[in-house]
Design a protein around this motif. Structure first.
Motif, PDB file in Angstrom:
ATOM      1  N   GLN A 153      -3.775   1.514   4.172  1.00  0.00           N
ATOM      2  CA  GLN A 153      -4.986   0.837   3.737  1.00  0.00           C
ATOM      3  C   GLN A 153      -5.371   1.294   2.332  1.00  0.00           C
ATOM      4  O   GLN A 153      -5.058   2.414   1.928  1.00  0.00           O
ATOM      5  CB  GLN A 153      -6.141   1.135   4.692  1.00  0.00           C
ATOM      6  CG  GLN A 153      -5.942   0.602   6.098  1.00  0.00           C
ATOM      7  CD  GLN A 153      -7.138   0.917   6.985  1.00  0.00           C
ATOM      8  OE1 GLN A 153      -7.597   2.053   7.058  1.00  0.00           O
ATOM      9  NE2 GLN A 153      -7.663  -0.099   7.643  1.00  0.00           N
ATOM     10  N   SER A 199      -5.359  -4.154   4.335  1.00  0.00           N
ATOM     11  CA  SER A 199      -4.051  -3.610   4.676  1.00  0.00           C
ATOM     12  C   SER A 199      -3.117  -4.747   5.043  1.00  0.00           C
ATOM     13  O   SER A 199      -3.551  -5.857   5.368  1.00  0.00           O
ATOM     14  CB  SER A 199      -4.147  -2.619   5.845  1.00  0.00           C
ATOM     15  OG  SER A 199      -4.536  -3.280   7.030  1.00  0.00           O
ATOM     16  N   LEU A 242       0.800  -1.210   0.000  1.00  0.00           N
ATOM     17  CA  LEU A 242       0.000   0.000   0.000  1.00  0.00           C
ATOM     18  C   LEU A 242       0.842   1.274   0.000  1.00  0.00           C
ATOM     19  O   LEU A 242       1.958   1.318   0.491  1.00  0.00           O
ATOM     20  CB  LEU A 242      -0.922  -0.009   1.222  1.00  0.00           C
ATOM     21  CG  LEU A 242      -1.787  -1.259   1.272  1.00  0.00           C
ATOM     22  CD1 LEU A 242      -2.617  -1.283   2.522  1.00  0.00           C
ATOM     23  CD2 LEU A 242      -2.666  -1.321   0.052  1.00  0.00           C
ATOM     24  N   GLN A 247      -0.577   1.479   9.815  1.00  0.00           N
ATOM     25  CA  GLN A 247      -0.574   0.681   8.595  1.00  0.00           C
ATOM     26  C   GLN A 247      -1.316   1.403   7.480  1.00  0.00           C
ATOM     27  O   GLN A 247      -2.180   2.243   7.719  1.00  0.00           O
ATOM     28  CB  GLN A 247      -1.225  -0.681   8.836  1.00  0.00           C
ATOM     29  CG  GLN A 247      -0.328  -1.662   9.560  1.00  0.00           C
ATOM     30  CD  GLN A 247      -0.961  -3.029   9.639  1.00  0.00           C
ATOM     31  OE1 GLN A 247      -1.387  -3.483  10.683  1.00  0.00           O
ATOM     32  NE2 GLN A 247      -1.007  -3.703   8.501  1.00  0.00           N
TER      33      GLN A 247
END
Length: 232
Positions: A55, A175, A24, A53
């Motif tokens: 997404q 993710s 990503l 993280q």
């Protein structure tokens, strides 16, 4: 807990839930979906989660039965043909009739090294007939595959929401930690390219007649798309 095992053989293939743009983009605002270009009927958004993280969200619409989506995921030989960068999907275990543990291998372009992930996929349906396919990371329960970098913290969900006149909205949010090192420009390029290509291919493939006749005991179709047997 899934059994510890020697590495899997690619002889038996099974549905993959995951895949689809899990490498990503790094240049995203925290907690805000940033809409990307729409191409081939696919809308894309990107953001950072609260955990840091990255997404990605993708969405399209198609005139289709919900069961056709399940059928596409179960069309084992065809998965690498329409899922971007996927070279192999192998079933490792089946905990229940609505769950699968699968290993997905990605053949990525140079200079990226090939990746793999192992996920638990689970089907469930809401009272309003919205169909969900969620997946969570199971990579810690299986040995590493030679020549692959194991992706970590993989999670995501497919959501199919019935609309009017047989239309279905198909949405994916996912993710993962890609593992290892990748240059930011390559991660950004691969994530958007693979997600857009995969989603466009899915929304085209799902309308094929060979999938529209499928029926599954855990899927209830909206009235507009029920077959004669399902209307009884």
């Amino acid at each position: 807990m899934a059994p510890k095992a020697r590495w899997y053989s690619p002889v038996r293939r099974a549905p993959s839930s995951w895949l689809l743009g899990l490498l990503l983009a790094p240049t995203l605002a925290f907690g805000q979906w940033q809409q990307q270009d729409t191409k081939d009927g696919v809308q894309l958004w990107t953001q950072r989660s609260a955990s840091g993280q990255l997404q990605i969200k993708a969405q399209c619409q198609a005139v289709t039965r919900l069961s056709a989506f399940v059928a596409v995921m179960n069309d084992l030989p065809a998965i690498p043909k329409w899922m971007a960068f996927v070279s192999s999907v192998v079933q490792l275990d089946k905990p229940s009739s609505t769950q699968d543990i699968v290993a997905t291998q990605f053949d990525l372009p140079w200079p990226a090294k090939n990746r793999d992930m192992i996920t638990l996929s689970t089907w469930h349906q809401d009272p309003d007939l919205t169909l969900h396919l969620t997946f969570t990371d199971q990579g810690g329960d299986y040995p590493l595959a030679p020549g692959f970098i194991r992706m970590k913290k993989v999670s995501g969900e497919w959501t199919l929401t019935p609309q009017s006149q047989g239309m279905t909205q198909i949405q994916y949010v996912g993710s993962a930690d890609a593992g290892g090192w990748l240059p930011h420009w390559l991660v950004n390029h691969l994530s958007l390219r693979s997600t857009a290509k995969t989603m466009a291919s899915l929304c085209s493939r799902i309308t094929k007649l060979e999938y529209q006749d499928a029926q599954y005991p855990f899927v209830t179709e909206p009235a507009a798309t029920r077959t004669r047997s399902e209307q009884r």
